[in-house]
Design a protein around this motif. Structure first.
Motif, PDB file in Angstrom:
ATOM      1  N   SER A 183      -3.623  77.700  73.227  1.00 14.73           N
ATOM      2  CA  SER A 183      -3.462  76.440  72.494  1.00 14.73           C
ATOM      3  C   SER A 183      -2.331  76.513  71.459  1.00 14.73           C
ATOM      4  O   SER A 183      -1.723  75.494  71.123  1.00 14.73           O
ATOM      5  N   LYS A 184      -2.057  77.728  70.973  1.00  9.18           N
ATOM      6  CA  LYS A 184      -1.016  77.888  69.957  1.00  9.18           C
ATOM      7  C   LYS A 184       0.382  77.653  70.524  1.00  9.18           C
ATOM      8  O   LYS A 184       1.298  77.287  69.792  1.00  9.18           O
ATOM      9  N   THR A 185       0.552  77.902  71.818  1.00  8.70           N
ATOM     10  CA  THR A 185       1.875  77.738  72.440  1.00  8.70           C
ATOM     11  C   THR A 185       1.875  76.627  73.490  1.00  8.70           C
ATOM     12  O   THR A 185       2.829  76.493  74.255  1.00  8.70           O
ATOM     13  N   LYS A 186       0.828  75.861  73.504  1.00  6.81           N
ATOM     14  CA  LYS A 186       0.689  74.774  74.482  1.00  6.81           C
ATOM     15  C   LYS A 186       1.849  73.785  74.400  1.00  6.81           C
ATOM     16  O   LYS A 186       2.353  73.301  75.425  1.00  6.81           O
ATOM     17  N   VAL A 187       2.297  73.498  73.183  1.00 11.23           N
ATOM     18  CA  VAL A 187       3.377  72.530  72.989  1.00 11.23           C
ATOM     19  C   VAL A 187       4.656  72.977  73.692  1.00 11.23           C
ATOM     20  O   VAL A 187       5.463  72.137  74.135  1.00 11.23           O
ATOM     21  N   ASN A 188       4.862  74.283  73.815  1.00  9.19           N
ATOM     22  CA  ASN A 188       6.063  74.785  74.493  1.00  9.19           C
ATOM     23  C   ASN A 188       6.086  74.373  75.960  1.00  9.19           C
ATOM     24  O   ASN A 188       7.141  74.043  76.514  1.00  9.19           O
ATOM     25  N   LEU A 189       4.911  74.411  76.600  1.00  5.81           N
ATOM     26  CA  LEU A 189       4.838  73.999  78.000  1.00  5.81           C
ATOM     27  C   LEU A 189       5.059  72.494  78.127  1.00  5.81           C
ATOM     28  O   LEU A 189       5.733  72.032  79.063  1.00  5.81           O
ATOM     29  N   VAL A 190       4.533  71.736  77.172  1.00  2.00           N
ATOM     30  CA  VAL A 190       4.692  70.277  77.197  1.00  2.00           C
ATOM     31  C   VAL A 190       6.166  69.899  77.075  1.00  2.00           C
ATOM     32  O   VAL A 190       6.690  69.092  77.864  1.00  2.00           O
ATOM     33  N   THR A 191       6.846  70.472  76.097  1.00  2.00           N
ATOM     34  CA  THR A 191       8.256  70.126  75.890  1.00  2.00           C
ATOM     35  C   THR A 191       9.132  70.636  77.038  1.00  2.00           C
ATOM     36  O   THR A 191      10.122  69.990  77.404  1.00  2.00           O
ATOM     37  N   TYR A 192       8.758  71.785  77.604  1.00  2.00           N
ATOM     38  CA  TYR A 192       9.529  72.310  78.732  1.00  2.00           C
ATOM     39  C   TYR A 192       9.413  71.380  79.934  1.00  2.00           C
ATOM     40  O   TYR A 192      10.410  71.078  80.604  1.00  2.00           O
ATOM     41  N   PHE A 193       8.200  70.918  80.179  1.00  2.00           N
ATOM     42  CA  PHE A 193       8.017  70.025  81.328  1.00  2.00           C
ATOM     43  C   PHE A 193       8.642  68.654  81.068  1.00  2.00           C
ATOM     44  O   PHE A 193       9.022  67.952  82.010  1.00  2.00           O
ATOM     45  N   ALA A 194       8.763  68.278  79.802  1.00  2.00           N
ATOM     46  CA  ALA A 194       9.465  67.031  79.479  1.00  2.00           C
ATOM     47  C   ALA A 194      10.911  67.114  79.951  1.00  2.00           C
ATOM     48  O   ALA A 194      11.470  66.139  80.480  1.00  2.00           O
ATOM     49  N   GLY A 195      11.524  68.291  79.777  1.00  2.00           N
ATOM     50  CA  GLY A 195      12.888  68.494  80.258  1.00  2.00           C
ATOM     51  C   GLY A 195      12.972  68.422  81.777  1.00  2.00           C
ATOM     52  O   GLY A 195      13.921  67.856  82.333  1.00  2.00           O
ATOM     53  N   ILE A 196      11.978  69.000  82.461  1.00  2.00           N
ATOM     54  CA  ILE A 196      11.949  68.945  83.926  1.00  2.00           C
ATOM     55  C   ILE A 196      11.790  67.498  84.395  1.00  2.00           C
ATOM     56  O   ILE A 196      12.451  67.059  85.353  1.00  2.00           O
ATOM     57  N   ALA A 197      10.920  66.762  83.718  1.00  2.00           N
ATOM     58  CA  ALA A 197      10.715  65.355  84.081  1.00  2.00           C
ATOM     59  C   ALA A 197      12.017  64.569  83.936  1.00  2.00           C
ATOM     60  O   ALA A 197      12.372  63.759  84.808  1.00  2.00           O
ATOM     61  N   GLU A 198      12.746  64.824  82.868  1.00  2.00           N
ATOM     62  CA  GLU A 198      14.015  64.128  82.656  1.00  2.00           C
ATOM     63  C   GLU A 198      15.022  64.484  83.742  1.00  2.00           C
ATOM     64  O   GLU A 198      15.719  63.599  84.269  1.00  2.00           O
ATOM     65  N   ARG A 199      15.102  65.761  84.111  1.00  2.00           N
ATOM     66  CA  ARG A 199      16.047  66.186  85.151  1.00  2.00           C
ATOM     67  C   ARG A 199      15.691  65.603  86.516  1.00  2.00           C
ATOM     68  O   ARG A 199      16.554  65.473  87.383  1.00  2.00           O
ATOM     69  N   ASN A 200      14.426  65.271  86.690  1.00  2.00           N
ATOM     70  CA  ASN A 200      13.986  64.667  87.946  1.00  2.00           C
ATOM     71  C   ASN A 200      13.961  63.135  87.860  1.00  2.00           C
ATOM     72  O   ASN A 200      13.324  62.476  88.682  1.00  2.00           O
ATOM     73  N   ASN A 201      14.661  62.601  86.850  1.00  2.00           N
ATOM     74  CA  ASN A 201      14.779  61.152  86.661  1.00  2.00           C
ATOM     75  C   ASN A 201      13.427  60.469  86.451  1.00  2.00           C
ATOM     76  O   ASN A 201      13.241  59.307  86.829  1.00  2.00           O
ATOM     77  N   GLU A 202      12.504  61.195  85.858  1.00  2.00           N
ATOM     78  CA  GLU A 202      11.194  60.631  85.511  1.00  2.00           C
ATOM     79  C   GLU A 202      11.188  60.348  84.007  1.00  2.00           C
ATOM     80  O   GLU A 202      10.529  61.018  83.208  1.00  2.00           O
ATOM     81  N   LYS A 203      11.947  59.313  83.627  1.00  2.36           N
ATOM     82  CA  LYS A 203      12.177  59.023  82.219  1.00  2.36           C
ATOM     83  C   LYS A 203      10.892  58.657  81.476  1.00  2.36           C
ATOM     84  O   LYS A 203      10.645  59.145  80.365  1.00  2.36           O
ATOM     85  N   GLN A 204      10.089  57.809  82.061  1.00  2.00           N
ATOM     86  CA  GLN A 204       8.847  57.393  81.408  1.00  2.00           C
ATOM     87  C   GLN A 204       7.887  58.572  81.238  1.00  2.00           C
ATOM     88  O   GLN A 204       7.192  58.686  80.229  1.00  2.00           O
ATOM     89  N   GLU A 205       7.894  59.433  82.228  1.00  2.00           N
ATOM     90  CA  GLU A 205       7.054  60.639  82.146  1.00  2.00           C
ATOM     91  C   GLU A 205       7.532  61.529  80.997  1.00  2.00           C
ATOM     92  O   GLU A 205       6.719  62.069  80.229  1.00  2.00           O
ATOM     93  N   ALA A 206       8.845  61.665  80.878  1.00  2.00           N
ATOM     94  CA  ALA A 206       9.416  62.488  79.814  1.00  2.00           C
ATOM     95  C   ALA A 206       9.072  61.914  78.439  1.00  2.00           C
ATOM     96  O   ALA A 206       8.706  62.647  77.511  1.00  2.00           O
ATOM     97  N   LEU A 207       9.184  60.588  78.300  1.00  2.00           N
ATOM     98  CA  LEU A 207       8.846  59.947  77.027  1.00  2.00           C
ATOM     99  C   LEU A 207       7.382  60.194  76.654  1.00  2.00           C
ATOM    100  O   LEU A 207       7.064  60.498  75.497  1.00  2.00           O
ATOM    101  N   ALA A 208       6.509  60.076  77.641  1.00  2.00           N
ATOM    102  CA  ALA A 208       5.081  60.298  77.390  1.00  2.00           C
ATOM    103  C   ALA A 208       4.812  61.742  76.962  1.00  2.00           C
ATOM    104  O   ALA A 208       3.960  61.998  76.093  1.00  2.00           O
TER     105      ALA A 208
END
Length: 234
Positions: A183-208
């Motif tokens: 749980s202490k590093t959970k945010v790192n996975l969230v922000t990392y996947f936000a970058g993946i979502a953006e690279r895959n043109n999933e803008k709304q997913e990245a914003l969420a």
């Protein structure tokens, strides 16, 4: 028969009764004494048995202590061999002797099956573009230590960049990792996947995802908000 004679007969009979009773009492008392001696002997034997039992337990305890003492050097030797194999694996990797590095990692597994061994194999296979083997090693590392956030990020990166994996499948991996990471590093996975979502043109997913990052780690809300503002203006 005169009264005197009758009295003498009665006295004799009483005397006989007393004598016979005395004999019976002596015999009975002797039996009780013998029985008491037998009981005493049995009790003493029981004590001997208990003493022997204690000796056996002491011997067993001594054996266990000796076994522990005998195993300790063995464990120490295996740890030393494990560390040596890991050092050799890393040294071989730095020298770009990748096959030799994998060999040393496999040797280390003979002494201890730790996730760090498999993560080292993942890196080494990746250096040779052996992505299927790299993924297998990484999955093994995750199996042994699922709470380590970096492993999930590495897996997402490998699947996203080195394979043709649909975004929904990537999201499934992300969701699985989200339930298991620390749980202490959970945010790192969230922000990392936000970058993946953006690279895959999933803008709304990245914003969420950036919004979710603000929720679970408000200390960095201003930084996450900058990413949200950037995505909204693009």
């Amino acid at each position: 028969m005169s009264k005197e004679q009758k009295r003498n007969i009665i006295i004799v009979l009483i005397a006989l009764v007393l004598v016979i009773g005395g004999i019976f009492y002596v015999k009975k008392d002797s039996k009780n004494k013998i029985k008491g001696i037998e009981t005493l002997l049995i009790d003493e034997n029981d004590v001997d048995v208990n003493i022997e039992g204690e000796k056996v337990l002491e011997n067993e305890e001594n054996k266990e202590e000796n076994n522990v003492m005998a195993e300790t050097p063995k464990i120490s030797q295996e740890k030393e061999r494990f560390n040596l194999a890991m050092d050799n694996a890393r040294k071989s990797f730095r020298e770009r002797e990748y096959d030799k590095s994998i060999g040393y990692y496999n040797e280390a597994l003979n002494y201890d099956k730790l996730d760090v061994v498999y993560s080292g194999m993942y890196v080494t296979h990746g250096a040779q573009n052996e992505w299927e083997k790299a993924l297998m090693a990484l999955n093994k590392a995750i199996e042994l230590n699922p709470s380590y956030t970096d492993y999930w990020a590495w897996k997402l990166a490998l699947l996203d960049e080195r394979t043709i994996t649909p975004f929904q499948d990537l999201k499934s991996v992300y969701n699985e990792g989200l339930l298991k990471v620390d749980s202490k590093t959970k945010v790192n996975l969230v922000t990392y996947f936000a970058g993946i979502a953006e690279r895959n043109n999933e803008k709304q997913e990245a914003l969420a995802l950036w919004e979710y990052a603000k929720e679970i780690f408000p200390q960095n809300s201003s930084i996450f908000q900058e990413e949200i503002n950037r995505l909204k203006t693009e």
